[in-house]
Structures are given as structure tokens and as C-alpha cells.
Design a protein around this motif. Structure first.
Motif, PDB file in Angstrom:
ATOM      1  N   PRO A  44       0.810  -1.221   0.000  1.00  0.00           N
ATOM      2  CA  PRO A  44       0.000   0.000   0.000  1.00  0.00           C
ATOM      3  C   PRO A  44       0.846   1.275   0.000  1.00  0.00           C
ATOM      4  O   PRO A  44       0.409   2.308  -0.505  1.00  0.00           O
ATOM      5  N   LYS A  45       2.031   1.198   0.521  1.00  0.00           N
ATOM      6  CA  LYS A  45       2.909   2.369   0.582  1.00  0.00           C
ATOM      7  C   LYS A  45       3.411   2.793  -0.799  1.00  0.00           C
ATOM      8  O   LYS A  45       3.904   3.897  -0.965  1.00  0.00           O
ATOM      9  N   ARG A  46       3.267   1.916  -1.784  1.00  0.00           N
ATOM     10  CA  ARG A  46       3.707   2.243  -3.146  1.00  0.00           C
ATOM     11  C   ARG A  46       2.641   2.995  -3.923  1.00  0.00           C
ATOM     12  O   ARG A  46       2.853   3.398  -5.066  1.00  0.00           O
ATOM     13  N   CYS A  47       1.486   3.180  -3.309  1.00  0.00           N
ATOM     14  CA  CYS A  47       0.374   3.874  -3.967  1.00  0.00           C
ATOM     15  C   CYS A  47       0.406   5.353  -3.612  1.00  0.00           C
ATOM     16  O   CYS A  47       0.682   5.729  -2.481  1.00  0.00           O
ATOM     17  N   GLY A  48       0.090   6.166  -4.610  1.00  0.00           N
ATOM     18  CA  GLY A  48      -0.007   7.597  -4.387  1.00  0.00           C
ATOM     19  C   GLY A  48      -1.165   8.177  -5.174  1.00  0.00           C
ATOM     20  O   GLY A  48      -1.867   7.470  -5.913  1.00  0.00           O
ATOM     21  N   GLU A  49      -1.347   9.465  -5.024  1.00  0.00           N
ATOM     22  CA  GLU A  49      -2.467  10.136  -5.690  1.00  0.00           C
ATOM     23  C   GLU A  49      -2.401   9.983  -7.208  1.00  0.00           C
ATOM     24  O   GLU A  49      -3.415   9.770  -7.863  1.00  0.00           O
ATOM     25  N   ARG A  50      -1.212  10.063  -7.763  1.00  0.00           N
ATOM     26  CA  ARG A  50      -1.059   9.952  -9.218  1.00  0.00           C
ATOM     27  C   ARG A  50      -1.507   8.577  -9.724  1.00  0.00           C
ATOM     28  O   ARG A  50      -2.169   8.464 -10.756  1.00  0.00           O
ATOM     29  N   ILE A  51      -1.151   7.539  -8.994  1.00  0.00           N
ATOM     30  CA  ILE A  51      -1.565   6.187  -9.378  1.00  0.00           C
ATOM     31  C   ILE A  51      -3.076   6.053  -9.274  1.00  0.00           C
ATOM     32  O   ILE A  51      -3.723   5.505 -10.178  1.00  0.00           O
ATOM     33  N   LEU A  52      -3.650   6.558  -8.201  1.00  0.00           N
ATOM     34  CA  LEU A  52      -5.105   6.476  -8.034  1.00  0.00           C
ATOM     35  C   LEU A  52      -5.836   7.264  -9.112  1.00  0.00           C
ATOM     36  O   LEU A  52      -6.867   6.823  -9.621  1.00  0.00           O
ATOM     37  N   GLU A  53      -5.288   8.417  -9.499  1.00  0.00           N
ATOM     38  CA  GLU A  53      -5.883   9.180 -10.603  1.00  0.00           C
ATOM     39  C   GLU A  53      -5.848   8.364 -11.888  1.00  0.00           C
ATOM     40  O   GLU A  53      -6.814   8.365 -12.656  1.00  0.00           O
ATOM     41  N   GLY A  54      -4.748   7.678 -12.138  1.00  0.00           N
ATOM     42  CA  GLY A  54      -4.624   6.845 -13.334  1.00  0.00           C
ATOM     43  C   GLY A  54      -5.614   5.697 -13.336  1.00  0.00           C
ATOM     44  O   GLY A  54      -6.225   5.392 -14.366  1.00  0.00           O
ATOM     45  N   ILE A  55      -5.779   5.062 -12.178  1.00  0.00           N
ATOM     46  CA  ILE A  55      -6.746   3.971 -12.059  1.00  0.00           C
ATOM     47  C   ILE A  55      -8.159   4.490 -12.289  1.00  0.00           C
ATOM     48  O   ILE A  55      -8.942   3.891 -13.036  1.00  0.00           O
ATOM     49  N   GLN A  56      -8.474   5.612 -11.667  1.00  0.00           N
ATOM     50  CA  GLN A  56      -9.808   6.192 -11.825  1.00  0.00           C
ATOM     51  C   GLN A  56     -10.076   6.522 -13.293  1.00  0.00           C
ATOM     52  O   GLN A  56     -11.146   6.219 -13.820  1.00  0.00           O
ATOM     53  N   GLN A  57      -9.132   7.127 -13.968  1.00  0.00           N
ATOM     54  CA  GLN A  57      -9.320   7.484 -15.371  1.00  0.00           C
ATOM     55  C   GLN A  57      -9.460   6.255 -16.249  1.00  0.00           C
ATOM     56  O   GLN A  57     -10.304   6.209 -17.150  1.00  0.00           O
ATOM     57  N   ALA A  58      -8.667   5.236 -15.978  1.00  0.00           N
ATOM     58  CA  ALA A  58      -8.767   3.984 -16.750  1.00  0.00           C
ATOM     59  C   ALA A  58     -10.119   3.326 -16.536  1.00  0.00           C
ATOM     60  O   ALA A  58     -10.704   2.763 -17.470  1.00  0.00           O
ATOM     61  N   TRP A  59     -10.640   3.404 -15.324  1.00  0.00           N
ATOM     62  CA  TRP A  59     -11.962   2.847 -15.010  1.00  0.00           C
ATOM     63  C   TRP A  59     -13.043   3.615 -15.760  1.00  0.00           C
ATOM     64  O   TRP A  59     -13.947   3.033 -16.356  1.00  0.00           O
ATOM     65  N   ILE A  60     -12.940   4.928 -15.776  1.00  0.00           N
ATOM     66  CA  ILE A  60     -13.886   5.758 -16.530  1.00  0.00           C
ATOM     67  C   ILE A  60     -13.830   5.385 -18.009  1.00  0.00           C
ATOM     68  O   ILE A  60     -14.867   5.209 -18.670  1.00  0.00           O
ATOM     69  N   ASP A  61     -12.624   5.273 -18.548  1.00  0.00           N
ATOM     70  CA  ASP A  61     -12.449   4.905 -19.955  1.00  0.00           C
ATOM     71  C   ASP A  61     -13.007   3.518 -20.252  1.00  0.00           C
ATOM     72  O   ASP A  61     -13.552   3.278 -21.338  1.00  0.00           O
ATOM     73  N   GLU A  62     -12.873   2.610 -19.310  1.00  0.00           N
ATOM     74  CA  GLU A  62     -13.363   1.237 -19.468  1.00  0.00           C
ATOM     75  C   GLU A  62     -14.884   1.221 -19.649  1.00  0.00           C
ATOM     76  O   GLU A  62     -15.420   0.407 -20.391  1.00  0.00           O
ATOM     77  N   LEU A  63     -15.564   2.139 -18.996  1.00  0.00           N
ATOM     78  CA  LEU A  63     -17.026   2.180 -19.075  1.00  0.00           C
ATOM     79  C   LEU A  63     -17.546   2.995 -20.261  1.00  0.00           C
ATOM     80  O   LEU A  63     -18.732   2.952 -20.558  1.00  0.00           O
ATOM     81  N   ALA A  64     -16.652   3.719 -20.904  1.00  0.00           N
ATOM     82  CA  ALA A  64     -17.072   4.588 -22.024  1.00  0.00           C
ATOM     83  C   ALA A  64     -17.393   3.791 -23.276  1.00  0.00           C
ATOM     84  O   ALA A  64     -16.997   2.695 -23.470  1.00  0.00           O
TER      85      ALA A  64
END
Length: 64
Positions: A44-64
């Protein structure tokens, strides 16, 4: 699966949480949901805001 596997994480989140609108997810929930995925195995310590933003955007794109 590691934090860097953003696309695969997004696919699994879309499958695991079809009722969720990824544009409305806060990062605390997102991080917890990623860590709860069965194939996820990273520090969990390897996760940061930038990674979470990337995951969120990829998830949004996945549903598009």
C-alpha cells in the motif's frame, strides 16, 4: 497484480463494482477496493495520488 497495472485494475474494478460511478469515487475508497481485489498483491505504501488518478481514469475509460 501491482499498482502499475492500471488498466487491469480498472477492468477488475468495473467487473467487481458495476453499480459504482468511478467519477464519484474518493481515493480512500478506491485504494481500499483495489487492495481488496483477489489478484492484487502490492505494498500500500507504493500507492499515491497519481496512481489512483490513473486507475480512476482507466476505469472511466473502461465504461465509455
Amino acid at each position: 497484480m501491482k499498482w502499475t497495472e492500471v488498466q487491469e485494475i480498472a477492468i477488475q474494478l468495473a467487473d467487481a463494482r458495476p453499480e459504482v460511478d468511478p467519477t464519484r469515487v474518493n481515493f480512500v475508497d478506491l485504494m481500499n477496493w483495489v487492495m481488496a481485489l483477489p489478484e492484487f498483491d502490492d505494498d500500500p505504501k507504493r500507492c499515491g495520488e497519481r496512481i489512483l488518478e490513473g486507475i480512476q481514469q482507466a476505469w472511466i475509460d473502461e465504461l465509455a
